[in-house]
Design a protein around this motif. Structure first.
Motif, mmCIF file in Angstrom:
data_model
loop_
_atom_site.group_PDB
_atom_site.id
_atom_site.type_symbol
_atom_site.label_atom_id
_atom_site.label_comp_id
_atom_site.label_asym_id
_atom_site.label_seq_id
_atom_site.Cartn_x
_atom_site.Cartn_y
_atom_site.Cartn_z
ATOM 1 N N LEU A 1 0.795 -1.273 0.045
ATOM 2 C CA LEU A 1 0.138 0.002 0.087
ATOM 3 C C LEU A 1 0.858 1.251 0.035
ATOM 4 O O LEU A 1 0.477 2.237 -0.534
ATOM 5 N N GLN A 2 2.094 1.374 0.615
ATOM 6 C CA GLN A 2 2.821 2.376 0.677
ATOM 7 C C GLN A 2 3.661 2.631 -0.350
ATOM 8 O O GLN A 2 4.204 3.888 -0.768
ATOM 9 N N SER A 3 3.773 1.404 -1.312
ATOM 10 C CA SER A 3 4.277 1.614 -2.541
ATOM 11 C C SER A 3 3.299 2.329 -3.572
ATOM 12 O O SER A 3 4.034 2.602 -4.734
ATOM 13 N N LEU A 4 2.346 2.572 -3.403
ATOM 14 C CA LEU A 4 1.303 3.225 -4.313
ATOM 15 C C LEU A 4 1.335 4.593 -4.389
ATOM 16 O O LEU A 4 1.882 5.418 -3.372
ATOM 17 N N ASP A 5 1.520 5.104 -5.791
ATOM 18 C CA ASP A 5 1.710 6.568 -5.990
ATOM 19 C C ASP A 5 0.625 7.478 -5.391
ATOM 20 O O ASP A 5 -0.391 7.248 -5.835
ATOM 21 N N SER A 6 1.087 8.080 -4.569
ATOM 22 C CA SER A 6 0.016 9.222 -3.790
ATOM 23 C C SER A 6 -0.624 10.031 -4.881
ATOM 24 O O SER A 6 -1.645 10.522 -4.806
ATOM 25 N N GLU A 7 0.008 10.254 -6.106
ATOM 26 C CA GLU A 7 -0.324 11.274 -6.950
ATOM 27 C C GLU A 7 -1.739 10.684 -7.641
ATOM 28 O O GLU A 7 -2.614 11.348 -8.044
ATOM 29 N N GLN A 8 -1.949 9.337 -7.646
ATOM 30 C CA GLN A 8 -3.073 8.892 -8.500
ATOM 31 C C GLN A 8 -4.150 8.963 -7.620
ATOM 32 O O GLN A 8 -5.258 9.498 -8.092
ATOM 33 N N LEU A 9 -4.154 8.767 -6.051
ATOM 34 C CA LEU A 9 -5.164 9.117 -5.218
ATOM 35 C C LEU A 9 -5.594 10.474 -5.153
ATOM 36 O O LEU A 9 -6.644 10.741 -5.158
ATOM 37 N N GLU A 10 -4.766 11.518 -5.310
ATOM 38 C CA GLU A 10 -4.725 12.957 -5.168
ATOM 39 C C GLU A 10 -5.621 13.208 -6.379
ATOM 40 O O GLU A 10 -6.726 14.032 -6.353
ATOM 41 N N ALA A 11 -5.240 12.643 -7.515
ATOM 42 C CA ALA A 11 -5.850 12.931 -8.830
ATOM 43 C C ALA A 11 -7.144 12.488 -8.898
ATOM 44 O O ALA A 11 -8.277 13.126 -9.208
ATOM 45 N N ALA A 12 -7.406 11.313 -8.390
ATOM 46 C CA ALA A 12 -8.778 10.799 -8.199
ATOM 47 C C ALA A 12 -9.806 11.568 -7.168
ATOM 48 O O ALA A 12 -10.879 11.786 -7.502
ATOM 49 N N GLU A 13 -9.183 11.926 -6.074
ATOM 50 C CA GLU A 13 -9.796 12.590 -5.134
ATOM 51 C C GLU A 13 -10.390 13.995 -5.850
ATOM 52 O O GLU A 13 -11.353 14.508 -5.514
ATOM 53 N N MET A 14 -9.421 14.644 -6.625
ATOM 54 C CA MET A 14 -9.736 16.077 -7.124
ATOM 55 C C MET A 14 -10.873 15.927 -8.086
ATOM 56 O O MET A 14 -11.489 16.969 -8.560
#
Length: 290
Positions: free
Chosen positions: A178-191
């Motif tokens: 889970l920590q290897s997941l790119d946080s930018e993907q989650l931020e983009a999805a949230e936006m």
């Protein structure tokens, strides 16, 4: 030329360890195969006698064999369900920043380092005891009748004990993934307006698929040989309610003193375990190639 020479030297230096490892595995396996074709009872006082496939026929037609297969599958499936689901939830929790995160992570991982015999005894005497156990005390506190877990729900109790031991392993593997997941993907999805459930179902869970497969593979191989927890809590009972394949081989060999029958059961267990391992290895190979 130099490279070939270096490889040859490396093989020569590794060969003693490889030979020792092969002897360490092949000699016990060969003796087990040999005894599986013998009529050999520890208390008979008679020398081993060749009987061919008789031990295998008796073991495979024993009603307890089919019960042990069912119990083995129930145990493995129950523990995997708890550890995978619980591991994902704990990984999601531990991935969030909060005060004392390091201490909580150590506490979550700690059960994995406790010996199976010790953890089973702790659960049996301190938690599940119907008279002095913690669960009995909580039941009495609310005016309810204490529940005798090991007598009334023996298989569920074994699953709970073993799952408690393996949950830290699953949590650690899944948290790392889970920590290897790119946080930018989650931020983009949230936006883009995706809610937490959508982000989890479409981004996090697919990313954890390989880690989940690894957890299932490794745990299954070890869970097929679960023994200590059963021995110190239920002794395979009541009756054969918690007798898995490993405990059945133990009972045949050391409780009934039938070395030949126990050896045949051991070979059957090895064959079944290898079939499961090959199936899971192919499954994980396809997953990793995807």
């Amino acid at each position: 030329m130099a490279t070939a020479h270096a490889r040859g030297a490396a093989r020569v230096m590794l060969s003693p360890a490889v030979v020792l490892l092969l002897l360490w595995m092949i000699v016990p396996l060969g003796m087990t195969i040999w005894f599986s074709f013998q009529r050999y009872g520890l208390l008979s006082g008679m020398p081993p006698e060749w009987t061919g496939l008789t031990n295998y026929r008796y073991f495979l037609t024993d009603p307890a064999f089919f019960t042990s297969i069912k119990n083995t599958l129930t145990l493995v499936g129950g523990v995997l369900a708890i550890t995978v689901v619980g591991g994902i939830l704990l990984a999601l929790l531990l991935d969030q920043p909060f005060w004392g995160q390091g201490v909580v992570r150590v506490l979550v991982i700690a059960p994995f380092f406790v010996m199976p015999t010790v953890s089973a005894l702790v659960w049996k005497n301190m938690f599940m005891n119907p008279v002095n156990g913690l669960f009995a005390w909580v039941a009495k506190l609310f005016g309810a009748q204490p529940f005798d877990f090991l007598a009334q729900a023996p298989m569920f109790s074994i699953i709970l004990i073993v799952a408690w031991q393996w949950l830290p392993f699953a949590t650690l593997i899944l948290l790392t993934a889970l920590q290897s997941l790119d946080s930018e993907q989650l931020e983009a999805a949230e936006m883009d307006g995706a809610g937490w459930l959508s982000r989890f179902g479409h981004i996090m869970l697919p990313h954890l698929t390989r880690a989940i497969t690894v957890v299932i593979l490794i745990q299954t191989i070890f869970l097929l040989s679960t023994f200590a927890e059963i021995l110190v809590t239920t002794n395979g009972g009541p009756g054969t309610a918690t007798t898995n394949l490993t405990y059945l081989v133990y009972a045949q060999s050391l409780l009934q003193f039938d070395v030949g029958g126990g050896a045949a059961g051991g070979i059957v267990a090895v064959i079944l375990a290898n079939i499961v391992a090959i199936f899971l290895m192919r499954m994980i190979g396809k997953n990793l190639e995807a």
